[in-house]
Design an enzyme around this catalytic site. Sequence first.
Site, PDB file in Angstrom:
ATOM      1  N   ARG A  25       0.812  -1.220   0.000  1.00 52.24           N
ATOM      2  CA  ARG A  25       0.000   0.000   0.000  1.00 52.24           C
ATOM      3  C   ARG A  25       0.853   1.281   0.000  1.00 52.24           C
ATOM      4  O   ARG A  25       0.451   2.289   0.576  1.00 52.24           O
ATOM      5  CB  ARG A  25      -0.939   0.034   1.207  1.00 52.24           C
ATOM      6  N   ARG A  29      -3.095   6.766   1.071  1.00 48.81           N
ATOM      7  CA  ARG A  29      -3.572   7.962   1.779  1.00 48.81           C
ATOM      8  C   ARG A  29      -2.604   8.599   2.752  1.00 48.81           C
ATOM      9  O   ARG A  29      -2.816   9.724   3.173  1.00 48.81           O
ATOM     10  CB  ARG A  29      -4.885   7.633   2.502  1.00 48.81           C
ATOM     11  N   ARG A  38      -6.910  12.250  -4.812  1.00 47.45           N
ATOM     12  CA  ARG A  38      -8.098  11.517  -4.347  1.00 47.45           C
ATOM     13  C   ARG A  38      -9.254  12.472  -4.036  1.00 47.45           C
ATOM     14  O   ARG A  38     -10.422  12.078  -4.141  1.00 47.45           O
ATOM     15  CB  ARG A  38      -7.703  10.694  -3.121  1.00 47.45           C
ATOM     16  N   ASP A  74      -6.820  -2.567  -7.402  1.00 43.08           N
ATOM     17  CA  ASP A  74      -7.394  -3.205  -6.211  1.00 43.08           C
ATOM     18  C   ASP A  74      -7.736  -4.652  -6.518  1.00 43.08           C
ATOM     19  O   ASP A  74      -8.071  -4.985  -7.658  1.00 43.08           O
ATOM     20  CB  ASP A  74      -8.642  -2.477  -5.719  1.00 43.08           C
ATOM     21  N   TYR A 151     -14.976 -12.119   0.093  1.00 46.69           N
ATOM     22  CA  TYR A 151     -15.715 -10.881  -0.227  1.00 46.69           C
ATOM     23  C   TYR A 151     -17.003 -11.195  -0.982  1.00 46.69           C
ATOM     24  O   TYR A 151     -18.058 -10.648  -0.691  1.00 46.69           O
ATOM     25  CB  TYR A 151     -14.861  -9.929  -1.073  1.00 46.69           C
TER      26      TYR A 151
HETATM   27  O1  CP3 Z   1       0.078  -1.555  -2.525  1.00 45.69           O
HETATM   28  C1  CP3 Z   1      -0.223  -0.622  -3.285  1.00 45.69           C
HETATM   29  O2  CP3 Z   1       0.185   0.542  -3.132  1.00 45.69           O
HETATM   30  C2  CP3 Z   1      -1.068  -0.943  -4.503  1.00 45.69           C
HETATM   31  C3  CP3 Z   1      -2.452  -0.659  -4.324  1.00 45.69           C
HETATM   32  C4  CP3 Z   1      -3.381  -1.611  -3.575  1.00 45.69           C
HETATM   33  C5  CP3 Z   1      -4.653  -1.179  -3.140  1.00 45.69           C
HETATM   34  N1  CP3 Z   1      -5.352  -2.244  -2.673  1.00 45.69           N
HETATM   35  C6  CP3 Z   1      -5.137   0.204  -3.225  1.00 45.69           C
HETATM   36  C7  CP3 Z   1      -6.246   0.637  -2.351  1.00 45.69           C
HETATM   37  C8  CP3 Z   1      -3.297  -2.973  -3.273  1.00 45.69           C
HETATM   38  C9  CP3 Z   1      -2.131  -3.925  -3.458  1.00 45.69           C
HETATM   39  C10 CP3 Z   1      -4.554  -3.355  -2.719  1.00 45.69           C
HETATM   40  C11 CP3 Z   1      -4.874  -4.742  -2.344  1.00 45.69           C
HETATM   41  C12 CP3 Z   1      -6.073  -5.001  -1.526  1.00 45.69           C
HETATM   42  N2  CP3 Z   1      -7.319  -4.420  -1.641  1.00 45.69           N
HETATM   43  C13 CP3 Z   1      -6.163  -5.988  -0.543  1.00 45.69           C
HETATM   44  C14 CP3 Z   1      -5.047  -6.925  -0.178  1.00 45.69           C
HETATM   45  C15 CP3 Z   1      -4.025  -6.242   0.661  1.00 45.69           C
HETATM   46  C16 CP3 Z   1      -4.384  -6.138   2.091  1.00 45.69           C
HETATM   47  O3  CP3 Z   1      -4.484  -5.012   2.578  1.00 45.69           O
HETATM   48  O4  CP3 Z   1      -4.557  -7.194   2.715  1.00 45.69           O
HETATM   49  C17 CP3 Z   1      -7.453  -5.957   0.002  1.00 45.69           C
HETATM   50  C18 CP3 Z   1      -7.985  -6.834   1.098  1.00 45.69           C
HETATM   51  C19 CP3 Z   1      -8.179  -4.973  -0.715  1.00 45.69           C
HETATM   52  C20 CP3 Z   1      -9.608  -4.623  -0.551  1.00 45.69           C
HETATM   53  C21 CP3 Z   1      -9.763  -3.216  -0.148  1.00 45.69           C
HETATM   54  N3  CP3 Z   1      -9.526  -2.123  -0.960  1.00 45.69           N
HETATM   55  C22 CP3 Z   1     -10.218  -2.723   1.102  1.00 45.69           C
HETATM   56  C23 CP3 Z   1     -10.562  -3.606   2.301  1.00 45.69           C
HETATM   57  C24 CP3 Z   1     -10.263  -1.337   1.001  1.00 45.69           C
HETATM   58  C25 CP3 Z   1     -10.819  -0.386   2.028  1.00 45.69           C
HETATM   59  C26 CP3 Z   1      -9.959  -0.253   3.201  1.00 45.69           C
HETATM   60  C27 CP3 Z   1      -8.889   0.745   2.914  1.00 45.69           C
HETATM   61  O5  CP3 Z   1      -7.722   0.447   3.169  1.00 45.69           O
HETATM   62  O6  CP3 Z   1      -9.270   1.812   2.479  1.00 45.69           O
HETATM   63  C28 CP3 Z   1      -9.780  -0.971  -0.274  1.00 45.69           C
HETATM   64  C29 CP3 Z   1      -9.593   0.395  -0.813  1.00 45.69           C
HETATM   65  C30 CP3 Z   1      -8.225   0.756  -1.286  1.00 45.69           C
HETATM   66  N4  CP3 Z   1      -7.397  -0.035  -2.051  1.00 45.69           N
HETATM   67  C31 CP3 Z   1      -7.574   2.006  -1.093  1.00 45.69           C
HETATM   68  C32 CP3 Z   1      -6.332   1.935  -1.756  1.00 45.69           C
HETATM   69  C33 CP3 Z   1      -5.301   3.019  -1.891  1.00 45.69           C
HETATM   70  C34 CP3 Z   1      -8.142   3.198  -0.372  1.00 45.69           C
HETATM   71  C35 CP3 Z   1      -8.975   3.933  -1.341  1.00 45.69           C
HETATM   72  C36 CP3 Z   1      -9.139   5.384  -0.980  1.00 45.69           C
HETATM   73  O7  CP3 Z   1      -8.286   6.183  -1.378  1.00 45.69           O
HETATM   74  O8  CP3 Z   1     -10.137   5.699  -0.333  1.00 45.69           O
END
Ligand code: CP3
Length: 343
Positions: A25, A29, A38, A74, A151
């Site tokens: 990640r 943010r 964003r 994502d 999910y």
């Molecule tokens: O690593 C990176 O920088 C690449 C981007 C990336 C995102 N999601 C961007 C994202 C990666 C590799 C993921 C994978 C992901 N997404 C996982 C597996 C990794 C982990 O954390 O276990 C999972 C379970 C998700 C599902 C997901 N996406 C959730 C649960 C959420 C909401 C919670 C949160 O952290 O906001 C997201 C949204 C998400 N994915 C954001 C980002 C940058 C936040 C979006 C925003 O800007 O509001």
Amino acid sequence: MARNDRFLKACRKEPVDCTPIWMMRQAGRYLPEYREIRSKYSFIEMCKTPELVVEVTLQPIRRFELDAAIIFADILLPLEHMGIDFEFTKDDGPQIKNPVRTMKEVERMRSFDVEEKMDYLLNSIKLVRKELDGKVPLIGFSGAPFTLASYIIEGGGSRNYIHTKTMMYTKPETWHLLMEKLVDMVVKYLNAQIKAGVQAIQIFDSWVGCLSPSDYEEFILPHQKKLIENLDKSVPCIHFAFGASHLLKYVKEAGGDVIGLDWRINIDEAWKILNYEPAVQGNLDPAALYGSKDYIKKRVSDILNRVENRNGHIFNLGHGILPTVPVENAKYLIDLVHELSSR
Ligand code: CP3
């Protein structure tokens, strides 16, 4: 070939000049420049606009001396094309509007052509590679079948995975068909990313840690093994199962050139369980970045001391970087890992 190839060398367990580091990640943010973009676009809009994907993928690379980039996307994106309708809500993360719980619903899930339906992602990969111009390698990724299934079945994040486990335990044919469909999709999805230019791939099994070893062996292992066997072997595969120290033996059996570790196990103990065969990635608690610089240094030194410069360690957090972490602590961590591990 990347100019900085210590990440790829470590994936292959070759000697490196210092330990490579990237952060799960890392585009997100905690960076003010991410929040700025964003504020103008939804998360999904960002994921689907190659120019924005290039920008946010490169933001952490410009700011820090990271050893790899990861494509901004994502794990849920491909599900849309299987007929799963979801949205990202403001606070609760992803919400799926039509959860899948019966055989009929699983049968209705479609396969799709990645090149056709997800051209935005494949074009983004090509554009990021061009912009990176060999500075560091680019990682592609997918959710693992179990994590995606959880999910799809629960309809969002979950605490006890009741619907998922109920399907496993009462309707095994439905469960196995769902897993087969997801394996098929993930193989095509990751191989398409490799063809488009990613130089390593990571499989995120973020929620599989909720299972017992016996359930993993019966309901996950055969599918995860088949998935990894069918991947294009021209790039290394990182297999990350979160909260899964108790499953490491099976995670290794499923495969992966690199095994990702969270922070709930000491890295040397984990590597020993893995028989030192795969490379390892991890394993700093993401919350350590809320500590003082002295505290961060203590934790980083501890991990590096346990690894003793053994070939095949990629430094990373044990899960994604948290959105409220001070940026200067992330920078401190990255520089410190390079400095303390310099051979
Ligand atoms: O690593 C990176 O920088 C690449 C981007 C990336 C995102 N999601 C961007 C994202 C990666 C590799 C993921 C994978 C992901 N997404 C996982 C597996 C990794 C982990 O954390 O276990 C999972 C379970 C998700 C599902 C997901 N996406 C959730 C649960 C959420 C909401 C919670 C949160 O952290 O906001 C997201 C949204 C998400 N994915 C954001 C980002 C940058 C936040 C979006 C925003 O800007 O509001």
